[in-house]
Structures are given as structure tokens and as C-alpha cells.
Write a protein that holds these residues in place. Sequence first.
Motif, PDB file in Angstrom:
ATOM      1  N   ARG A 107      68.365  27.548  32.519  1.00  0.00           N
ATOM      2  CA  ARG A 107      69.309  28.535  33.033  1.00  0.00           C
ATOM      3  C   ARG A 107      70.604  28.564  32.209  1.00  0.00           C
ATOM      4  O   ARG A 107      71.159  27.510  31.895  1.00  0.00           O
ATOM      5  CB  ARG A 107      69.625  28.234  34.493  1.00  0.00           C
ATOM      6  CG  ARG A 107      70.308  29.383  35.221  1.00  0.00           C
ATOM      7  CD  ARG A 107      70.277  29.226  36.725  1.00  0.00           C
ATOM      8  NE  ARG A 107      71.058  28.088  37.165  1.00  0.00           N
ATOM      9  CZ  ARG A 107      70.555  27.021  37.752  1.00  0.00           C
ATOM     10  NH1 ARG A 107      69.248  26.932  37.949  1.00  0.00           N
ATOM     11  NH2 ARG A 107      71.333  26.023  38.147  1.00  0.00           N
ATOM     12  N   ILE A 108      71.038  29.757  31.859  1.00  0.00           N
ATOM     13  CA  ILE A 108      72.289  29.939  31.119  1.00  0.00           C
ATOM     14  C   ILE A 108      73.402  30.123  32.140  1.00  0.00           C
ATOM     15  O   ILE A 108      73.454  31.123  32.856  1.00  0.00           O
ATOM     16  CB  ILE A 108      72.210  31.150  30.169  1.00  0.00           C
ATOM     17  CG1 ILE A 108      71.069  30.947  29.163  1.00  0.00           C
ATOM     18  CG2 ILE A 108      73.543  31.353  29.448  1.00  0.00           C
ATOM     19  CD1 ILE A 108      70.808  32.161  28.278  1.00  0.00           C
ATOM     20  N   GLU A 109      74.320  29.153  32.212  1.00  0.00           N
ATOM     21  CA  GLU A 109      75.398  29.193  33.197  1.00  0.00           C
ATOM     22  C   GLU A 109      76.620  29.938  32.674  1.00  0.00           C
ATOM     23  O   GLU A 109      77.293  30.657  33.416  1.00  0.00           O
ATOM     24  CB  GLU A 109      75.796  27.765  33.596  1.00  0.00           C
ATOM     25  CG  GLU A 109      74.664  26.926  34.163  1.00  0.00           C
ATOM     26  CD  GLU A 109      74.223  27.392  35.538  1.00  0.00           C
ATOM     27  OE1 GLU A 109      74.873  28.301  36.105  1.00  0.00           O
ATOM     28  OE2 GLU A 109      73.209  26.864  36.033  1.00  0.00           O
ATOM     29  N   LEU A 154      74.297  25.294  29.541  1.00  0.00           N
ATOM     30  CA  LEU A 154      72.949  25.386  30.077  1.00  0.00           C
ATOM     31  C   LEU A 154      72.719  24.391  31.204  1.00  0.00           C
ATOM     32  O   LEU A 154      73.338  23.324  31.232  1.00  0.00           O
ATOM     33  CB  LEU A 154      71.913  25.136  28.971  1.00  0.00           C
ATOM     34  CG  LEU A 154      72.048  25.955  27.688  1.00  0.00           C
ATOM     35  CD1 LEU A 154      71.072  25.446  26.632  1.00  0.00           C
ATOM     36  CD2 LEU A 154      71.812  27.437  27.980  1.00  0.00           C
ATOM     37  N   THR A 155      71.804  24.734  32.104  1.00  0.00           N
ATOM     38  CA  THR A 155      71.308  23.803  33.114  1.00  0.00           C
ATOM     39  C   THR A 155      69.827  23.597  32.874  1.00  0.00           C
ATOM     40  O   THR A 155      69.046  24.555  32.834  1.00  0.00           O
ATOM     41  CB  THR A 155      71.531  24.348  34.531  1.00  0.00           C
ATOM     42  OG1 THR A 155      72.931  24.465  34.769  1.00  0.00           O
ATOM     43  CG2 THR A 155      70.916  23.400  35.566  1.00  0.00           C
ATOM     44  N   ILE A 156      69.428  22.346  32.701  1.00  0.00           N
ATOM     45  CA  ILE A 156      68.044  22.009  32.376  1.00  0.00           C
ATOM     46  C   ILE A 156      67.243  21.863  33.664  1.00  0.00           C
ATOM     47  O   ILE A 156      67.681  21.167  34.588  1.00  0.00           O
ATOM     48  CB  ILE A 156      67.974  20.693  31.573  1.00  0.00           C
ATOM     49  CG1 ILE A 156      68.936  20.742  30.366  1.00  0.00           C
ATOM     50  CG2 ILE A 156      66.547  20.419  31.108  1.00  0.00           C
ATOM     51  CD1 ILE A 156      68.680  21.882  29.408  1.00  0.00           C
ATOM     52  N   PRO A 157      66.068  22.493  33.764  1.00  0.00           N
ATOM     53  CA  PRO A 157      65.259  22.360  34.987  1.00  0.00           C
ATOM     54  C   PRO A 157      64.690  20.959  35.143  1.00  0.00           C
ATOM     55  O   PRO A 157      64.554  20.214  34.175  1.00  0.00           O
ATOM     56  CB  PRO A 157      64.143  23.404  34.780  1.00  0.00           C
ATOM     57  CG  PRO A 157      64.039  23.558  33.293  1.00  0.00           C
ATOM     58  CD  PRO A 157      65.428  23.364  32.762  1.00  0.00           C
ATOM     59  N   ALA A 158      64.329  20.637  36.367  1.00  0.00           N
ATOM     60  CA  ALA A 158      63.854  19.274  36.664  1.00  0.00           C
ATOM     61  C   ALA A 158      62.550  18.953  35.954  1.00  0.00           C
ATOM     62  O   ALA A 158      62.272  17.782  35.668  1.00  0.00           O
ATOM     63  CB  ALA A 158      63.686  19.111  38.172  1.00  0.00           C
TER      64      ALA A 158
END
Length: 825
Positions: free
Chosen positions: A456-458, A467-471
Amino acid sequence: MKISYDWLKHYLSVDLSPDEIAEMLTGCGLEVEGVEPWESIRGGLKGVVIGEVMECVPHPNSDHLTLTKVSVGGTTVLPIVCGAPNVSAGQKVAVATVGTKLFQGDRELVIQKTKLRGEVSEGMICSEDELGLGASHEGILVLDPSAIPGTPAKDYFEVTEDVIYQIGLTPNRSDAASHLGVARDLVAVYNNLGRDKVREEKDRARLILPDVTAFKIDRNQRRIDVVVEDTEGSPRYSGLTITGVRVGESPAWLKNRLLSVGLRPINNIVDCTNFILMELGQPLHAFDADKIEGGKVMVKRYPQERPFITLDEEPRTLTNDDLMICSATSPMCIAGVFGGVESGVTETTRDLFLESACFNPVSIRKTARHHGLHTDASFRFERGTDIELTTYALKRAALLIKELAGGEIASDLVDIYSHPWKPMGVRLTYRNLDRLVGQMIPREVVKSILTDLGIRIEKETAAALELTIPAFKVDVTREADVIEEVLRIYGYNTIGIPLEVKSSFSSVPGYDPDKIRNILSDLLSSNGFYEVMNNSLTSSELYEGNPVFPAEKCVRILNPGSRDLDVMRQTLLYGGLESIVYNLNRKATDLLFFEIGTVYSKAEPGSSDPLPGYHEEQRMALFLTGRRSVESWDTEETATDLFQLKGLLQALFTRLSVDQTCLHMKPVDVLHFSAGLTCQTDNGEVLVTMGSLRKSLLAHFNIKQPVLFADLDLDLLLSLIPRQPARCLELPKFPVVRRDLALLLDRTITFERIRRVAHDTGGRILRQVGLFDVYEGEQIETGKKSYAVSFLLGDDLKTLTDPEIDQVMERLVQAFTTKLGAVIR
């Protein structure tokens, strides 16, 4: 890991051919190691058609065969001799025509036109087991009367065809350990591979996720409490109860899905959990709810030495490291690895407790290795599963079980989330991206790749992305990892090669260590040696009670792959002996081996090793056993000996221009040598230890012939090589003169001392000192021995005169007399 093409297509919105998918997967880092066709019935029933028996009469020359005429469509009627007792006119049957291949286990049968007892047979009316449809061989398979002659059997029996990819999944790619994970990469590659701009929305591929919106609680009447005592071992544990199920055989489509990826169908409940495992990558486990004593599930560790029987009916002994899923009174399952036989689903099961959890990868890896259990569940848990996926997978499984086995969801979804996942933020700068990739990737394409991968691009600026990295991306923790993700999707092969390459040259005086190792390898191989390469990991049992290589100095592995590979090697000796055993067992008895490798140990206090507490060094080992030369009628059989080994080492030193006048040979008393020598420098540093290994050590490896071994400190050897390389010299123009002396010496004086005194005294014209005879016995007093020593003298600039030679010899005699107490005979 196996991936089904037909299964994979259910999660893609675009139609891709098997070859296109194989190329795309390999290009993005999921290397396709093999592509194989698969059929639900081996051979696909190619050449088998539906036929109708038109005529059936007894064979004139046999009391158990029948002559038939079978219509296989149109006007084609085949004469077939049949031995089945149940064949009769009017039956619809499966006919294997001439040229058809049938498979029974590993056996292949090709149908041929033949004569049986004088009657022509042009095919075979098949039984159930001959077609691969079952195990019955009591007679031919009689089909429904509605079957149409001439219909291909593959259509009548609905044979499923597929293409299976064998993917070499690297340990860091746990996100791709499922069909959905592989599909996610394919979507990203299809949308972005080598593109200059983003695809239009209507042309973009989409990832199709299974729909779970229909999930609901039917009746909240059977709740099973869950207690997680070990929250580190199980940071998230989810579960629910389903009542009123009917355990039975799975439908054909589900069995084919599992068979295509190498899983054996068991029953509709277990098959559903395995289907979700391969679909989403989330392992599940189904318990018989009536067997959960006390109506409570507990996640905890059990006391050591507790016996436990797993689903394969094998008894296991639990350890303190094993995380267990337990009832109120007893263990039911080894968490994340294997279920227990007492709580498993059987034909009588009516109520289920369905588990979906996230377990600690280190804990699962230790347990799986200890018990020697390598399951599809442990394969995924060891690499790290998506902690955010447990409830989604549970809903998907519950809906599928209701569809195939009936029943009702009879409890709330229990979700104990002890350590909630904290989203990881990474900052990606375009400057670093361009620098590491080597060219600029269009910014919109970069964002498209990240979005398709679930990153996800925050926040976005002209210079960077927050960025937020998925689990599920457990291996993506740094900016460099994100750049790797972008590059593998964009395509390594799409990165252009620059027209010019910039490089710098540096000159390092002295020798190149790699070149020296090659010189050593070349010299030894040219003398008949074979290089061996053994594992740096070995068994700690070799060092228990070992005074030469004590066990307390072993570098132990925290999570060993097996009990036989739990420490780093302290010596090259044991690996070499294992190589010798391997060859001796294959009747190769004359062996010359060498190995160059690193050995490891715990460092002495106060050492200056780069990694505090640990020491490693380069060693070279030589092994000789058996005969010196190949057995022949004209060659005397001679065994390898210590002098051969010593000569080889001296040849190595000569080749590397090592000054051997500063090396001293001394007898050595080391426990694993029955007789040996040590070669030391002037500073007392041990360069080589060599000798014949003790029989007790060889017996431990079941070696019954002598073995010679040399252990050389390669790091020390490299330091003794002169900075100026060896030069080729022209042949001497002037003759070399030989003189001999017979020296009567105390028997404790070695030739090495004689050689050193000679070189210290003889000066530059003394070329070589040799020993050609040693005598002890009659006419020699007790405690003495006689050495016959040769001396070669020469000068590169002139011919030596007798006075010059006599002068040197007189100095030598005087030195031997005064320093060694020699008497000239």
C-alpha cells in the motif's frame, strides 16, 4: 512445490497459455523447474472408445474365451477375443483399440492386433482396473445402456487434463506457497512487465479472490473455549464449530484438484482443509469436537518425555520445545506439524472444531526437525504464514465444508489475537531505485507494481514513496527488498545493457590467495590426487570425549537440520575419512584425496578474531591409503607410506618457493597418530602435522587398511610464500660436485639437525644435503648410528676448484664434530 494450471486460472481475470505462465513465473523469480501434463486417469484413456457388443459366441478352440464383434461407432465393427466371464451381446463396454496404451501401476500395456488360439483380435474389452477407474478385475466394465458407441472414453468418463508446474520455491517466498500467491505475481507481471506506461484499466489483469460474504453463524449452540497459554508460540489462534456434518468421499473435482498437486484424497473434511492449504497457503486442522475432552482447546507446551501418537499411528516422545494443541486433559495435535490419532476426523464424526492459526516459525522448525516430520503445514509455518489470513481462511473452509458435507456453523468465530500485527513502513526513494536497478523505471509503472503486489502506498512525493508492507510479505523489511520486488516484476531481462562499462584496475603486490589454492590443486591432481568437498556441518558425537578436538570448542547450530549435522567441523579429518569409507565400500581401495576448506571453533579468551568468541581458519588435508601404483605384473606392490606423504609436502613447498631452511621436522605424539611428524617454523608455529592414523580411530569408521593423513595450516603457508613469485632459471653452466661423509652420531640425533647444521655452515655454494644410508648394528657401539650423507656443491658463476671444495668440507666436518658430537668414519 506443485501448481496446477487449471486451478491457477480460477484466480486470474485473463487467459494465459501454459507456456506463457511458465515463462512469466521463471522471469519473476518463481523458477519453473518442470512442466508436466497430468490426467485424472493415467494416459487419459486415449484410444479407448465406447463400444456395443453385437455378437458373442464361444471360442472354437478354448473353453474360457469368447469371440465377440464390437461396434465402435459408424460402420466399424472389431473382432475381439475376450476372456471375461460376464461379456454378452447387447452390452455397452469400453474398448481399447489397437495402439492404445493402458497403465496399471508402473506397467505399460500396448494393445496390438494379434491371434488368440487361431482367432484374430483387434482390441480389448476393458475391466475397471485395466482402465485405471478402480481395483476390480472380476470381469469387463459394463456401462449404462444409454452410452453411445464411438464416444471417446475420456469424454464419457470425464477425464480431467491439466498442466502441472514444479516450482523451485526459495525459502524467503512463503507468500507464493499457494495458488493465490502465485496468481498474485502473475497479475503483477502481466500488468507491468517491461512496460513504459501503465495498462489501461480495461486491459489490466485482476486477482480474483474467493468470496466469503455468505459466511454466517447458523446457530450458536456449541461453543468450544480456547485458551492460548503460549502466546509467543501462537500469536494468533482462530477457530469455530461446525455440527451435523456427513463425512464421506469427496466429489471428483476436489479429488482431482488434490491429486494433481500430489496430495492423496482422504475424506471430504480433510480434503477441504488441504484444498484451502493449497489455495490460500493457510494450513488448517479439523478436530472431532466430541473427542475434545472438557470442551476446551488449550495451546501450550507439555512436559518432556510425554508419549504421543500421531495420525500415522507412530509413537512420538514430546520435548519441552513442542507446542501442542490440547484438550482439557491431554494433547491432541503437534501444533503446525501433525495431528494426533485420537482426535482426528473419522467416518463417525458429526461435529467439528476447525482450527486456523499462526505459529512461531522457529518453534515449528525445531519441532519438525526433531521428530523428522516434514508436512505441507510445517513447510509453510516454518517460512512464516500471513497472520492476517487466519479468519478469512476459516470462513472459506467453513463454507466449503457446508457445501460438501452439510452441517451448520454452530459457534461464534473465536479469534485470540495475542500479538496483533503491526504494519511495517518502508520508505522507497526513486534515487536508490534508479541507482540499484541501473536505469529509470517509469514512476507510474513502479506504483502499479507495488499496488498489484499488495503493497500500500501511504504517501507520495516527487522523490519517494511511503509504503506499508502487507503481512504476507514476511521477507520484505527494507528498501532494498522493495526494490527487488519492483525489479523482479518489471523483469530482469528488460533492463538494458549500457553501451560502455566503467571499471577501475588495482594492483596488489604479492600473491593472490585464490591463485595459490589453484596451484596447490593443480599440483596435487597432477600427482594422482582427487579433490573432495565435504559438508562443513558434522555430528557432535565425533567430538565427545575427544582430547584433540574437544566438544566444548565446537560451534553448535541453533536449529540443526538433523542430529548428524549439529556442529561446525573443527577438522577436515573426519569428513575425509567418511569419503574414504564411501569409496572403500565401492571397492576403490587405492585412494589419494585432498581437501581445502575452512574449520571452525570457539576462540580462546583474548583472541583478535573478527567475530568475538569464534575462530575459523583455512586448512588443507591430504589422505593416502592403499597402493602407490596400479597393480601390474611388472611392478612391485608397494603401499603408501609416510615418506611419500612427506615428499609430496616438500614438493608443494618447493613449488611455492617457501624457504625450507626455516622449517623443522620433528616427531609428534598426537593421539590420532600412531606415528607422525610435525613441521614447524623458526617461531614454533605448526605448519603441518602428518602421520599414520591409529587403528582405533580407523575402526570407528570401519576402515581396515592403513590411512596416512596430513593437516596443513593454509593461512600460515600463505604467509611463508615470498612476495616475489618464483622465477624460471636457466640450467647451470658449471658442474655440480658431490662429496659424501659417514658420520657416527648419537642415535637421538635426527637427519633434520644434520641438514640444518650443514646449511648454516656450507654457505651459498652448498646446494643440497641428502641421506642415502643409515646403519645400526655390528661394529657400531650401543646408542650410536651411522649416517651416510651426500653434499652437492656448485657455483653459478664458475667451476669450483678442489681447494674451495675442501675448505667447505672442512668447515662442515668441524661443525658436525663440535655441534653434534660426530665422529667421521
